[in-house]
Design a protein around this motif. Sequence first.
Motif, PDB file in Angstrom:
ATOM      1  N   ASN A 247     -44.033  -2.403   6.785  1.00 23.87           N
ATOM      2  CA  ASN A 247     -43.078  -3.491   6.975  1.00 23.87           C
ATOM      3  C   ASN A 247     -41.674  -2.933   6.723  1.00 23.87           C
ATOM      4  OD1 ASN A 247     -41.748  -5.889   7.110  1.00 23.87           O
ATOM      5  ND2 ASN A 247     -42.540  -6.701   5.180  1.00 23.87           N
ATOM      6  N   ILE A 248     -40.933  -2.728   7.809  1.00 25.73           N
ATOM      7  CA  ILE A 248     -39.702  -1.928   7.735  1.00 25.73           C
ATOM      8  C   ILE A 248     -38.459  -2.757   8.060  1.00 25.73           C
ATOM      9  CG2 ILE A 248     -38.490   0.014   8.851  1.00 25.73           C
ATOM     10  CD1 ILE A 248     -41.304   1.215   9.385  1.00 25.73           C
ATOM     11  N   LEU A 249     -37.397  -2.531   7.272  1.00 29.07           N
ATOM     12  CA  LEU A 249     -36.090  -3.110   7.603  1.00 29.07           C
ATOM     13  C   LEU A 249     -35.150  -1.961   7.946  1.00 29.07           C
ATOM     14  CD1 LEU A 249     -34.032  -5.497   7.706  1.00 29.07           C
ATOM     15  CD2 LEU A 249     -33.582  -5.073   5.283  1.00 29.07           C
ATOM     16  N   ASP A 250     -34.481  -2.049   9.094  1.00 25.18           N
ATOM     17  CA  ASP A 250     -33.540  -1.013   9.530  1.00 25.18           C
ATOM     18  C   ASP A 250     -32.130  -1.610   9.598  1.00 25.18           C
ATOM     19  OD1 ASP A 250     -32.216   1.087  10.740  1.00 25.18           O
ATOM     20  OD2 ASP A 250     -33.190   0.876  12.693  1.00 25.18           O
TER      21      ASP A 250
ATOM     22  N   HIS B 202     -39.620  -9.354   1.299  1.00 21.91           N
ATOM     23  CA  HIS B 202     -39.733  -8.018   0.715  1.00 21.91           C
ATOM     24  C   HIS B 202     -40.181  -7.011   1.774  1.00 21.91           C
ATOM     25  CE1 HIS B 202     -41.025  -4.883  -2.169  1.00 21.91           C
ATOM     26  NE2 HIS B 202     -40.085  -5.415  -2.920  1.00 21.91           N
ATOM     27  N   PHE B 203     -39.640  -5.793   1.704  1.00 19.49           N
ATOM     28  CA  PHE B 203     -39.987  -4.766   2.697  1.00 19.49           C
ATOM     29  C   PHE B 203     -40.623  -3.552   2.020  1.00 19.49           C
ATOM     30  CE2 PHE B 203     -36.691  -7.323   4.524  1.00 19.49           C
ATOM     31  CZ  PHE B 203     -37.131  -7.503   5.835  1.00 19.49           C
ATOM     32  N   ASP B 204     -41.530  -2.878   2.729  1.00 23.03           N
ATOM     33  CA  ASP B 204     -42.114  -1.645   2.187  1.00 23.03           C
ATOM     34  C   ASP B 204     -41.035  -0.571   2.058  1.00 23.03           C
ATOM     35  OD1 ASP B 204     -44.525  -2.886   2.267  1.00 23.03           O
ATOM     36  OD2 ASP B 204     -45.186  -1.956   4.151  1.00 23.03           O
TER      37      ASP B 204
ATOM     38  N   SER C 274     -31.780  -3.028  -3.382  1.00 19.34           N
ATOM     39  CA  SER C 274     -32.769  -2.754  -4.445  1.00 19.34           C
ATOM     40  C   SER C 274     -33.566  -4.009  -4.827  1.00 19.34           C
ATOM     41  CB  SER C 274     -32.072  -2.176  -5.684  1.00 19.34           C
ATOM     42  OG  SER C 274     -31.391  -3.206  -6.374  1.00 19.34           O
ATOM     43  N   LYS C 275     -33.073  -5.185  -4.420  1.00 20.79           N
ATOM     44  CA  LYS C 275     -33.792  -6.431  -4.746  1.00 20.79           C
ATOM     45  C   LYS C 275     -34.854  -6.764  -3.706  1.00 20.79           C
ATOM     46  CE  LYS C 275     -29.766  -8.390  -7.054  1.00 20.79           C
ATOM     47  NZ  LYS C 275     -28.569  -9.184  -6.792  1.00 20.79           N
ATOM     48  N   ILE C 276     -34.821  -6.085  -2.552  1.00 25.74           N
ATOM     49  CA  ILE C 276     -35.767  -6.471  -1.491  1.00 25.74           C
ATOM     50  C   ILE C 276     -36.733  -5.358  -1.094  1.00 25.74           C
ATOM     51  CG2 ILE C 276     -34.286  -8.298  -0.527  1.00 25.74           C
ATOM     52  CD1 ILE C 276     -33.519  -6.245   1.695  1.00 25.74           C
ATOM     53  N   THR C 277     -36.674  -4.222  -1.800  1.00 24.89           N
ATOM     54  CA  THR C 277     -37.595  -3.135  -1.473  1.00 24.89           C
ATOM     55  C   THR C 277     -37.782  -2.195  -2.659  1.00 24.89           C
ATOM     56  OG1 THR C 277     -38.097  -1.423   0.166  1.00 24.89           O
ATOM     57  CG2 THR C 277     -35.839  -1.487  -0.635  1.00 24.89           C
TER      58      THR C 277
END
Length: 234
Positions: free
Chosen positions: A44-47, A103-105, A127-130
């Motif tokens: 689960n990725i956020l770019d 939340h992201f991996d 830092s709060k979401i991954t």
Amino acid sequence: MTHPATSLHTNEFSRRANSYLKHNIIQEQVVKKLIQNIKTKPKNILDLGCGAGAVYHEINWEIDKFTGIDQAKNMCTLHPRDKKVILLEQNFENENLLKNLGHFDIVISSSALQWANDIEKLIENISKITDNIAFALFCDGTFNAIYTLTKMPNFLPNSKHLLKILKKYFHIKHEKIIYRLNFKDNISKFRYIKQSGVSGGERKLTLTQTKSLIKNYPHTYLEFEVLFVWGKKI
Ligand SMILES: C[S@@+](CC[C@H](N)C(=O)[O-])C[C@H]1O[C@@H](n2cnc3c(N)ncnc32)[C@H](O)[C@@H]1O
């Protein structure tokens, strides 16, 4: 850190979206190295600053979800789309937006975070979401000779300063690379800078300064300082 070119550059990315793809030689090498060094196969990725999909193209493992944020409409238009891809045409510094994404991996960002107005706040919010990050960003050694010659203020972040901020939240592995790109003449160098989207700063040069720079630039190459960081939350 605030830099006056920020508001300009996103329009620039939108306007130059197609030309960016032909002038991003360094960014292509950067994204390859960044992604090849992610060994955990996150699903689960956020770019952040996903642009036309350079990060997405480099991912060669199975994923469940890929969320890309980019505020340049024309760059998002070029990003691949499928059922796993969510594209948000937004500012990645928007605290509420990040907070509500879940939340992201891993949070990845290639060649984009140098544009942040408040990188310190952004890193704290990330830092709060991954628990994992992989960032590559251009630092203030980029176009060093140009800044020295013109005495223009350099708005790019300083790598030591960045590492200090990152270490507050993450255990990190980092690498700093100076890339040199050779050109046949000075005009081609400045054309490259304009088209590549690496610097918003060159637009502040007057015509006389630009002419003088083209005449007096001392090297056959342009230099780019890139900081790579792979981190795990403390
Ligand atoms: C140099 S491009 C890199 C694109 C892609 N990651 C790559 O490696 O090719 C930087 C991208 O970041 C985006 N960008 C810069 N600041 C941004 C912000 N505050 N919010 C959202 N997108 C931003 C720009 O629109 C642009 O598409």
